[in-house]
Each structure stands twice: as structure tokens, then as C-alpha cells.
Scaffold this active site. Sequence first.
Site, PDB file in Angstrom:
ATOM      1  N   ASP A  53      -3.727  -1.977  -6.991  1.00 49.16           N
ATOM      2  CA  ASP A  53      -4.226  -2.587  -5.948  1.00 49.16           C
ATOM      3  C   ASP A  53      -5.476  -3.279  -5.876  1.00 49.16           C
ATOM      4  OD1 ASP A  53      -4.811  -3.299  -3.473  1.00 49.16           O
ATOM      5  OD2 ASP A  53      -4.466  -1.187  -2.395  1.00 49.16           O
ATOM      6  N   SER A  60      -8.217  -3.283  -3.075  1.00 51.96           N
ATOM      7  CA  SER A  60      -8.962  -1.914  -2.915  1.00 51.96           C
ATOM      8  C   SER A  60      -9.863  -2.079  -3.978  1.00 51.96           C
ATOM      9  CB  SER A  60      -8.022  -0.888  -3.266  1.00 51.96           C
ATOM     10  OG  SER A  60      -7.285  -0.583  -2.006  1.00 51.96           O
ATOM     11  N   GLN A  81      -0.922   2.222  -5.988  1.00 51.49           N
ATOM     12  CA  GLN A  81      -2.504   2.515  -5.741  1.00 51.49           C
ATOM     13  C   GLN A  81      -3.270   1.751  -6.827  1.00 51.49           C
ATOM     14  OE1 GLN A  81      -3.027   6.668  -4.700  1.00 51.49           O
ATOM     15  NE2 GLN A  81      -2.777   6.037  -2.583  1.00 51.49           N
ATOM     16  N   ARG A 130       0.859  -0.974   0.251  1.00 54.88           N
ATOM     17  CA  ARG A 130      -0.016   0.093   0.141  1.00 54.88           C
ATOM     18  C   ARG A 130       1.052   1.414   0.075  1.00 54.88           C
ATOM     19  NH1 ARG A 130      -5.716  -1.470   2.615  1.00 54.88           N
ATOM     20  NH2 ARG A 130      -6.074  -2.714   0.891  1.00 54.88           N
ATOM     21  N   TYR A 148      -2.577  -1.848   6.864  1.00 50.90           N
ATOM     22  CA  TYR A 148      -3.307  -2.802   7.106  1.00 50.90           C
ATOM     23  C   TYR A 148      -3.745  -2.942   8.528  1.00 50.90           C
ATOM     24  CZ  TYR A 148      -2.585  -4.630   2.381  1.00 50.90           C
ATOM     25  OH  TYR A 148      -2.501  -4.733   1.029  1.00 50.90           O
TER      26      TYR A 148
END
Length: 395
Positions: A131, A134, A128, A123, A231
Site C-alpha cells: 500500500d 499508506s 498492506q 485496502r 476510504y
Amino acid sequence: MAVSLVVVKEQGDETRVAATPETVKKLTALGFSLTVEAGAGEASGFSDARYQEEGATIASSPASAIAGADVVVGVKAPSDATVKAMKKGALLIAQLNPYQDADGVKSYAAQGVDAMAMELMPRITRAQSMDVLSSQSNLSGYKAVLDATSEYNRALPMMMTAAGTVPAARVFVMGAGVAGLQAIATAKRLGAIVSATDVRRAAAEQVQSLGGTFVMVEADEEDSGETAGGYAKEMSADYQKRQAALVSEHIAKQDIVICTALIPGRPAPELVTTEMVEKMKPGSVIVDLAAEQGGNCKLSKLGEVSHHKGVKIVAHANVPGRLAGNASELYSRNILNFISAFYDAEGSKLAIDWEDEIIAGIGLTRDGAIVHPALAAPVAAEKAPSKDNGEQNAS
């Protein structure tokens, strides 16, 4: 010579696909030679004809394509036959579930395949757009509210009528990560009174910004409740005891509870006990998005909508796959962004830098060895079989 990439058809009831016609077009433009297994996109609404229009070859029997592929992409871990068909040095990109599938990781090393587990993407800002947790969790959070609404036998918003007022439903979201935040936003848009909890202090501001009330006991001093990677982490026994007492009191007043809490590499934490379920009003609904990792609710039954003393417990498997079209579009863009970041356009080749933070975070196997630091100590695999060993099949 163009880098050859094969998109495999998923096994079982997996409805998603690792490439869409949109990403096939973009990968082809980069210089890749694309092969898509026949029917791979059908469950997501993408026909073979659409892939062909964007430059892909359709393989009705993918064994030979896989055997010659430089890159094989999938949504979930491939079948044993697919792994055995891959050539030594090929790159495998998918959600490989390494913590629960140690045998699978060993098989990639034994075959000499360089395996990348997309769900381990670090992360960091640069990653991003890659990911997958997500992108898929965002859809799961949205779908969880819709599933809860369909099982709940009342309306969510407050309604004022000539016959009287319908009170707004109370929705409690456990875990305010990507899925939880989307669940909060969706439930709020539908008119519910929303509250949420999370072990991470930083989540309070995010919950409140979406119109929710944050419910949390005080953590130990200097404990943020999250790992360096952002996390949620496993909390102390004392914290868990205090949080359980608070949740037990709060949950009894709720109409809908949506559970989203996961800890990477560990079974899902049990947050909703049998005693808590029995305190809820008849007609209440629990949606457990963590069911595939053991469940946040003790009574969850994976793949079922079960009942306990008047409370419905929804534990669907593969929730993102229940929105297969959107889930595939987002997942395939994650894959595209990852591949693009490590593609040498001038040399028309992949340039995997094993010192890079992203590769170090998701790389499981390399040159016949297990190399990921979070797995068992790296060990050399048995001598990899020749590249023409094994047979086909889909991921």
C-alpha cells in the site's frame, strides 16, 4: 531467461526513486535482471555505484533498456517518450494518477502496455505491505507537523519558567487517515494539545488512542462515513453543513490546522473556507496536505507558503518527496512486495493473475484495452505500435 526490469529516473522535481540498492539486491536474488537509469537515486541519497554493488546495470541512455524491458517501474507516471519506448506486453508499475490523467491511460493502452496504478491498491490485509498511499502518507503526516512547527513562531509544548508559563499550542487535524493519525501522534509527542475530525465513525477510537480529542457531528443513521474499501467517502449536503458549522467554531481557537482529507477519484473536499481562516488568530498556521488535489483550504496555493490576514497557509507539493530517502525506501519495498507476490520463482517469470483482487484493483490496461472498472467503460485502444517505435526517456 531472467525477467528484465528497468528503474527509470523521475522527471521534474520528483526526488524519490522506485528502487533502492536494498530492493535491487532482493530483486536480483529473485532472478530479475536489473537496469537503473543513471542518476535515478541521486536525489534520494543512493549513488549509481551503490546500485552496481547490488547487481544492477547503470544505463546512461535508457532508451534501449526500456525498449527491451519486461517491467518498467517508477514513482510517478512516465514521460510520453518512455511509454512509446516500451514494448507491447511490458508491465508498467507506478503511481499513474488515472482519474486526472485519462490521456495517459489511453497512451498505455495504445502502446499495448499492461499498466498498474499502485495508488489504487485495495485496502485488504494481503495488500498492506504493498500500500503506497499508506507508506507515503505516514511520512506526509509527520512532515506536516514539522512544517507547521517551522512556520509557527511559538513553541508547541507547555513550558513553565520563572518568567511565567508558555501555554501549549492547539493543533487540529482534519482527516484521521494514515497521514492524520501520524500528524496527531507527532504533534502529541511535541507537547501540543491535539484534536481531530473525520467523517468515519471508526476514526474516533484511533484518535483517542493517540491522546487526541475527537470532534465530529452525528452522521446519518447507519452511515459509517467510509467506503467498503476503507476510504472516507463524500457525505450528504446536510452532514457537510453541520460539520462545517462545528469546524468553524472549533478552528477559531486553534493555533495550527493540518488538513489531510482526500476522497479517491475526486477533488479534495473543501473543509476550510475563507471565513474560517479569517476567524483564526494572527500567527496561526494551516498545512494543507491535499493541495495537489485542489486543497482542503480554499486559500491554498500549491507549492507556496502564502499569507491571509496574518495566517500562514502551507501548501507544499510532493510532501513525501521532502523526505526522499525514507519515502524511497518505503515505496520501493511496496513495489518489491507487489512484484514478489506475483513472481513464479520456478518458472522465473511474472505470473499476473487478472482475476486476483489486487490486480483487478490496480490494473488499468491490458492487451490494448482500458480494463479498470472505475474508469470509463473499457474500450479497445487503437492498434498498438510495433515494439521498436518511439524513443527514450525517464519517468
